[in-house]
Design an enzyme around this catalytic site. Structure first.
Site, PDB file in Angstrom:
ATOM      1  N   ASP A  13       0.818  -1.222   0.000  1.00 22.24           N
ATOM      2  CA  ASP A  13       0.000   0.000   0.000  1.00 22.24           C
ATOM      3  C   ASP A  13       0.848   1.267   0.000  1.00 22.24           C
ATOM      4  O   ASP A  13       0.440   2.303   0.522  1.00 22.24           O
ATOM      5  CB  ASP A  13      -0.954   0.027   1.205  1.00 22.24           C
ATOM      6  N   HIS A  41      -4.560  -2.015  -6.646  1.00 19.95           N
ATOM      7  CA  HIS A  41      -4.264  -0.594  -6.649  1.00 19.95           C
ATOM      8  C   HIS A  41      -5.218   0.131  -7.588  1.00 19.95           C
ATOM      9  O   HIS A  41      -5.845  -0.473  -8.453  1.00 19.95           O
ATOM     10  CB  HIS A  41      -2.804  -0.319  -7.021  1.00 19.95           C
ATOM     11  N   LEU A 331       4.352  12.363   0.727  1.00 17.61           N
ATOM     12  CA  LEU A 331       5.049  13.359   1.545  1.00 17.61           C
ATOM     13  C   LEU A 331       4.078  14.440   2.017  1.00 17.61           C
ATOM     14  O   LEU A 331       4.204  14.958   3.135  1.00 17.61           O
ATOM     15  CB  LEU A 331       6.195  13.981   0.738  1.00 17.61           C
TER      16      LEU A 331
END
Length: 429
Positions: A13, A41, A331
């Site tokens: 994941d 996915h 991020l």
């Protein structure tokens, strides 16, 4: 020019779908080499959203997809997935998809055994998806698997089903579950054969021809290194080897064809299901990461456990997985946090240790050692160049590189395909 192999560097994941999709646009062939339909996915292409579990990602970019011999294929699930994406306008035909003739098949009996054994474990569950992947791999190793090529030979299928049911019905009866008849399985496979057999090919030969012609091959891994049956957090692992070396074994190419190995890691950690997770957060921060990152399994829908980035485990994945560079994803989920912690070591029974232990009992006693870094207030969301990143975000990425001993090659700053910062092109030597 080089081939590229993509593997997960944590527990799955990590956002492999987006990265593979980004790379697939530049590849000629995309190969699945292990796993089954137990991992999935999501790919967004224009206005269409595709959810794939078995089909190679390159198909959504018009590239040839190959399912190698290291995969276990549920033919019913495969055809359902083909029908689903075909209804969305995607071409999946024997022209665009080839499947290894020696690929083992997942039968209904495998799923039944998977679920019956998991139920019998009580509170000591492994966390299987119950889709028969493990039992199908067991049959492969025990030399009783039904393979794709067997569907073309009814007389072979007949005696092989006898041998398979001798084993599996004994297990099912012992677990108090319903057994299977040969006639039912034979009818099931006979009905599926005409639709599946046109995809069958000698994949090792096809890929060797591609290699000789200088075509770019992208090997697409499923799950991740820490779920590898040998190198992961055993027994809470998948049933196949997920490291890059298996790209060769699982597709029939030589080890030199694996090329550049790109490991995918989130900027934090997640895990689905059971098993050790040293840096797991059970507080509001863990819930915050899960909510921001939309952490729910593509296949199971189960909420993922969340925690800080574990540099020790990713460094191990880099080493055993043969990773040449990292793609760091999500991020942007860390944007706005006043401080960010990174697991830089472990403590076991009061002593600092250099690596995560293999013993389950020791794994349960491990405590993380953290390093705390200053967060950043500006957003990284949608950044497409290194210069767009806040200074503290750059420091965070650089520190991860130091700790895991691998360069960050790609940086993903949103789910959008083009919100990607490229530091090095994996396809170039």
């Amino acid at each position: 020019m080089s081939n590229v192999t993509v593997i997960g560097a944590q527990w799955g994941d990590e956002g492999k779908g987006k990265i593979v999709d980004w790379l697939a646009s530049r590849a000629d062939i995309v190969v699945r080499f292990q796993g089954g339909h137990n991992a999935g996915h999501t790919l967004v292409v224009g206005s269409q959203t595709y959810k794939l579990s078995l089909l190679p990602s390159g198909l959504v970019r018009g590239k040839m997809g190959v399912i190698g011999n290291g995969v276990v294929v549920d033919p019913e699930a495969l055809l359902a997935e083909i029908d689903r994406v075909s209804a969305q306008g995607l071409e999946v035909s024997p022209r665009t998809l080839r499947i290894a003739e020696n690929v083992p098949l997942i039968l209904p009996v495998h799923g039944a055994i998977d679920r019956a054994r998991e139920a019998a474990r009580g509170d000591r569950k492994i966390g299987t998806t119950g889709r028969g992947i493990g039992p199908a791999y067991e049959d492969k190793v025990a030399r009783r698997a039904i393979r794709l090529c067997d569907l073309a030979e009814p007389e072979t299928l007949d005696w092989k089903l006898d041998e398979l049911l001798l084993h599996h019905n004994t297990l099912l009866a012992g677990l108090g579950a319903e057994t299977f008849t040969k006639d039912a399985l034979l009818a099931h496979l006979t009905a599926l054969a005409p639709r599946v057999l046109p995809y069958m090919d000698t994949v090792w030969d096809l890929l060797d021809d591609a290699r000789r012609a200088g075509r770019r091959i992208l090997f697409e891994g499923a799950q991740a290194v820490m779920l590898d049956v040998d190198h992961g957090t055993y027994p809470f692992v998948t049933s196949s080897n997920t490291i890059a070396a298996n790209a060769a074994t699982g597709s029939g190419v030589g080890p030199g064809s694996v090329g550049f190995v790109l490991g995918i890691a989130k900027a934090y950690s997640t895990r689905v299901g059971e098993g050790p997770f040293p840096s797991e957060l059970h507080d509001d921060m863990g819930r915050t990461l899960g909510e921001r990152g939309h952490e729910f399994g593509t296949v199971t829908g189960r909420p993922r456990r969340c925690g800080w980035f574990d540099a020790m485990l990713v460094r191990r994945a880099v080493r055993v997985g043969g990773v040449n560079g990292l793609a760091l994803t999500k991020l942007d989920v860390l944007d706005g946090l006043p401080e960010i912690r990174v697991c830089v070591g472990y403590e076991l029974d009061g002593q600092e240790i250099r690596s995560f232990p293999s013993s389950p009992a020791a794994q349960a006693r491990v405590k993380p050692i953290y390093e705390t870094m200053e967060g950043w207030t500006d957003t990284t969301y949608g950044a497409r160049s290194w210069a767009d990143l806040p200074a503290q975000a750059i420091k965070y990425v650089r520190r991860i590189e130091e700790l895991v001993e691998a360069p960050v090659t790609l940086l993903s700053t949103s789910p959008e395909r083009d919100d990607t910062i490229l530091m090095r092109d994996p396809f170039e030597n």
